[in-house]
Enzyme design. Structure first.
Site, PDB file in Angstrom:
ATOM      1  N   ASN A 202       0.814  -1.225   0.000  1.00 23.77           N
ATOM      2  CA  ASN A 202       0.000   0.000   0.000  1.00 23.77           C
ATOM      3  C   ASN A 202       0.844   1.270   0.000  1.00 23.77           C
ATOM      4  O   ASN A 202       0.316   2.362   0.233  1.00 23.77           O
ATOM      5  CB  ASN A 202      -0.961   0.008   1.199  1.00 23.77           C
ATOM      6  CG  ASN A 202      -0.222   0.031   2.529  1.00 23.77           C
ATOM      7  OD1 ASN A 202       0.988  -0.182   2.582  1.00 23.77           O
ATOM      8  ND2 ASN A 202      -0.940   0.275   3.610  1.00 23.77           N
ATOM      9  N   HIS A 203       2.129   1.152  -0.276  1.00 28.80           N
ATOM     10  CA  HIS A 203       2.995   2.326  -0.312  1.00 28.80           C
ATOM     11  C   HIS A 203       2.842   3.077  -1.629  1.00 28.80           C
ATOM     12  O   HIS A 203       2.632   2.463  -2.676  1.00 28.80           O
ATOM     13  CB  HIS A 203       4.447   1.918  -0.098  1.00 28.80           C
ATOM     14  CG  HIS A 203       4.689   1.340   1.271  1.00 28.80           C
ATOM     15  ND1 HIS A 203       5.772   0.564   1.572  1.00 28.80           N
ATOM     16  CD2 HIS A 203       3.967   1.415   2.415  1.00 28.80           C
ATOM     17  CE1 HIS A 203       5.713   0.185   2.840  1.00 28.80           C
ATOM     18  NE2 HIS A 203       4.621   0.697   3.367  1.00 28.80           N
ATOM     19  N   LEU A 205       3.438   7.244  -3.739  1.00 32.64           N
ATOM     20  CA  LEU A 205       3.705   8.677  -3.793  1.00 32.64           C
ATOM     21  C   LEU A 205       2.562   9.292  -4.587  1.00 32.64           C
ATOM     22  O   LEU A 205       2.247   8.806  -5.682  1.00 32.64           O
ATOM     23  CB  LEU A 205       5.039   8.973  -4.466  1.00 32.64           C
ATOM     24  CG  LEU A 205       5.404  10.465  -4.588  1.00 32.64           C
ATOM     25  CD1 LEU A 205       6.915  10.649  -4.471  1.00 32.64           C
ATOM     26  CD2 LEU A 205       4.925  11.072  -5.913  1.00 32.64           C
ATOM     27  N   HIS A 234       4.164   7.785   1.169  1.00 33.36           N
ATOM     28  CA  HIS A 234       3.802   6.779   2.174  1.00 33.36           C
ATOM     29  C   HIS A 234       4.731   5.585   2.023  1.00 33.36           C
ATOM     30  O   HIS A 234       4.685   4.868   1.020  1.00 33.36           O
ATOM     31  CB  HIS A 234       2.339   6.336   1.964  1.00 33.36           C
ATOM     32  CG  HIS A 234       1.907   5.238   2.889  1.00 33.36           C
ATOM     33  ND1 HIS A 234       0.999   4.276   2.532  1.00 33.36           N
ATOM     34  CD2 HIS A 234       2.260   4.938   4.165  1.00 33.36           C
ATOM     35  CE1 HIS A 234       0.796   3.430   3.530  1.00 33.36           C
ATOM     36  NE2 HIS A 234       1.569   3.825   4.533  1.00 33.36           N
ATOM     37  N   SER A 380      -7.469  11.574   0.616  1.00 31.36           N
ATOM     38  CA  SER A 380      -6.662  11.539   1.833  1.00 31.36           C
ATOM     39  C   SER A 380      -7.069  12.758   2.656  1.00 31.36           C
ATOM     40  O   SER A 380      -7.755  13.654   2.153  1.00 31.36           O
ATOM     41  CB  SER A 380      -5.170  11.590   1.508  1.00 31.36           C
ATOM     42  OG  SER A 380      -4.756  10.444   0.796  1.00 31.36           O
ATOM     43  N   HIS A 399      -4.947   5.975  11.046  1.00 34.90           N
ATOM     44  CA  HIS A 399      -3.812   6.213  10.139  1.00 34.90           C
ATOM     45  C   HIS A 399      -4.187   6.146   8.670  1.00 34.90           C
ATOM     46  O   HIS A 399      -3.392   6.505   7.812  1.00 34.90           O
ATOM     47  CB  HIS A 399      -2.673   5.236  10.434  1.00 34.90           C
ATOM     48  CG  HIS A 399      -2.792   3.901   9.766  1.00 34.90           C
ATOM     49  ND1 HIS A 399      -3.895   3.092   9.894  1.00 34.90           N
ATOM     50  CD2 HIS A 399      -1.915   3.221   8.973  1.00 34.90           C
ATOM     51  CE1 HIS A 399      -3.703   1.967   9.209  1.00 34.90           C
ATOM     52  NE2 HIS A 399      -2.516   2.028   8.651  1.00 34.90           N
ATOM     53  N   GLY A 400      -5.365   5.648   8.344  1.00 35.45           N
ATOM     54  CA  GLY A 400      -5.752   5.538   6.942  1.00 35.45           C
ATOM     55  C   GLY A 400      -7.141   4.959   6.820  1.00 35.45           C
ATOM     56  O   GLY A 400      -7.955   5.032   7.752  1.00 35.45           O
ATOM     57  N   ALA A 401      -7.417   4.365   5.668  1.00 35.04           N
ATOM     58  CA  ALA A 401      -8.739   3.793   5.442  1.00 35.04           C
ATOM     59  C   ALA A 401      -8.904   2.466   6.175  1.00 35.04           C
ATOM     60  O   ALA A 401      -9.950   2.175   6.740  1.00 35.04           O
ATOM     61  CB  ALA A 401      -8.972   3.597   3.943  1.00 35.04           C
ATOM     62  N   GLY A 402      -7.877   1.638   6.181  1.00 33.39           N
ATOM     63  CA  GLY A 402      -7.976   0.310   6.784  1.00 33.39           C
ATOM     64  C   GLY A 402      -8.603  -0.667   5.810  1.00 33.39           C
ATOM     65  O   GLY A 402      -9.632  -0.385   5.201  1.00 33.39           O
TER      66      GLY A 402
END
Length: 476
Positions: A202-203, A205, A234, A380, A399-402
């Site tokens: 899931n990384h 830019l 990320h 985001s 921290h994010g969507a999950g």
């Protein structure tokens, strides 16, 4: 998750009452819809974390919580070393200090759109991404240890960015008391040529545009206004962090009986904070945090270099850099008493409130920026820490969507090319070397990030400042 087993405290706070061997209650921050969508494993894992020695106040789950290794992803727990508190490799996670940093560009969409394809091509060419990707650096043993000790500060000293960047990074860019000698040679070997790389999974830019400002005062303090273009990165500690996690989990499982620790789940392998293995893991983990901070700093330099090919006169100052998978020593008030605690945040972001001494001076009035990454093709968000957050969950937020489904499930439902084409029709340009990776990270494989952020805001974990929409996404 079956909500009948929970005690509802408010629209966004649910408790798991103490039962069995639980030392503290469990607390889940989410609206009813998000709670119902959570896997039953989240209930089980929040409950199991509450059974660990030395845990303080509660075992917490953020609105984006989902099943993880030992701790849920989105889990927060603090431990008191004076009450036999433990450190858990599973409570930090494998991608140690995985995090997000956001850069300001000073550009507007009308400046980006005419050169969108060219900019995407330059970024894709210069940013190493994907499984096994390598950067331009190959570290000697000496430089490896210096990087693991110095973090982003080490990178800046070698010409990657400026000292101004460090004031906008948690811990001013480096964590003290790192122990490179506790990092195995195999872990160092895996990282030797991976500095300045995104990695896979899931990384990403992303080049993003600000589509809405929710709080204009804090937005101005963060340097944000509507229609601004920003860049978010990320990524984490790559192979080094994963190797450290793998090795110490094995060691902690083997050592647990000698410390009289009864593990409710083998994946919750842990050791007393004050034990030799606990100290060794803390030293290695801090080295991995420094690795992640250095990695994002080098990537920042690469992004600035790439942008300079298209926009020669812009600087891209750093808004902030946050880490997700960490354990940090922090002072917190518990029942009116100041306590020195080891706060685990796994898939959770530190969200320190206004005035906190760890926040850089020019952001003290606003609270810490909290950077919430969506998934590919979705929004985001940028939030800020609140005073209430300090009281609720040790200054922590989502921290994010999950994820809402596994990568294997996603592969059965989507094809990468189809997703790339669909997002292109929506104006989002995806660049990836792996169509399989694109399918695994399909937007439909994640929770609704807007719903997650709204729940965090309503609960008081953080205050919503801005929404960002993607324009270009570079993926592994």
């Amino acid at each position: 998750m079956e909500i009948a087993r929970l005690e509802r405290q408010s629209e966004t706070e649910w408790h798991i009452p103490r039962h069995g061997k639980m030392r503290v209650p469990g607390v889940i921050f989410a609206n009813e819809s998000l709670v119902r969508e959570m896997d039953e494993k989240v209930f089980e894992q929040v409950t199991n974390v509450a059974k660990l020695p030395g845990i303080v106040k509660a075992s917490y789950a953020m609105p984006d919580a989902h099943w993880g290794y030992g701790f849920p992803i989105g889990g927060v727990a603090a431990f008191d070393p004076d009450q036999d508190g433990v450190i858990s490799a599973g409570g930090v996670g494998f991608d140690i200090s995985c995090g997000v940093r956001t850069l300001l560009t000073g550009l507007k969409p009308e400046q980006i759109m005419p050169v969108k394809e060219r900019l995407a091509d330059v970024l894709f060419r210069q940013i190493p991404a994907g499984v096994g990707s390598t950067g331009k650096l190959s570290l000697t043993d000496k430089e490896m240890d210096a990087m693991l000790t110095g973090g982003a500060k080490w990178a800046v000293e070698r010409g990657y960015g400026s000292t101004e960047d460090l004031a906008r990074v948690e811990e001013n860019g480096w964590v003290p008391e790192a122990r490179p000698d506790q990092v195995s040679e195999r872990a160092k070997k895996r990282q030797r040529e991976e500095m300045g790389t995104l990695g896979s999974g899931n990384h990403y830019l992303e080049v993003q545009r600000v589509t809405k400002i929710f709080d204009s005062t804090i937005g101005r303090a963060f340097g944000l206004s509507e229609s601004d273009v920003v860049v978010s990165i990320h990524c984490g500690s790559r192979g080094l962090g994963h190797q450290i996690g793998t090795e110490f989990l094995t060691r902690m499982v083997a050592a647990a009986p000698q410390y009289g620790i009864e593990l409710p789940d083998r994946e919750l392998a842990c050791a007393p904070i004050t034990s030799p293995i606990g100290a060794a893991y803390l030293g290695a983990m801090r080295a991995a945090i420094n690795c992640a901070l250095a990695n994002r700093q080098i990537l920042t330099h690469t992004v600035r270099t790439a942008f300079a090919e298209v926009f020669p006169d812009i600087e891209l100052p750093l808004l902030y850099d946050v880490s997700h998978n960490t354990c940090k020593i922090e002072e917190h008030l518990v029942k009116g008493k100041s306590m020195r605690l080891f706060v685990h945040r796994k898939g959770a972001t530190r969200a320190l409130g206004p005035g906190h001494p760890a926040i850089t001076e020019n952001l003290k009035k606003t609270g810490q920026p909290v950077l919430i990454g969506g998934t590919m093709g979705t929004a985001s968000y940028i939030l800020s820490g609140t005073t209430r957050s300090m009281e609720l969950a040790f200054g922590s937020a989502c921290h994010g969507a999950g994820r809402s489904m596994s990568r294997h499930q996603a592969l059965r439902l989507w094809q990468g090319k189809e997703i790339v084409q669909r997002l292109a029709a929506q104006g989002v340009l995806i660049c990836s070397r792996s169509m399989r990776g694109v399918a695994e990270e399909a937007p439909g494989a994640y929770k609704d990030v807007t719903q997650v952020v709204e729940a965090a805001h309503e609960a008081g974990l953080a205050s919503t400042v801005a929404r960002l929409e993607p324009v270009i996404c570079i993926k592994g």
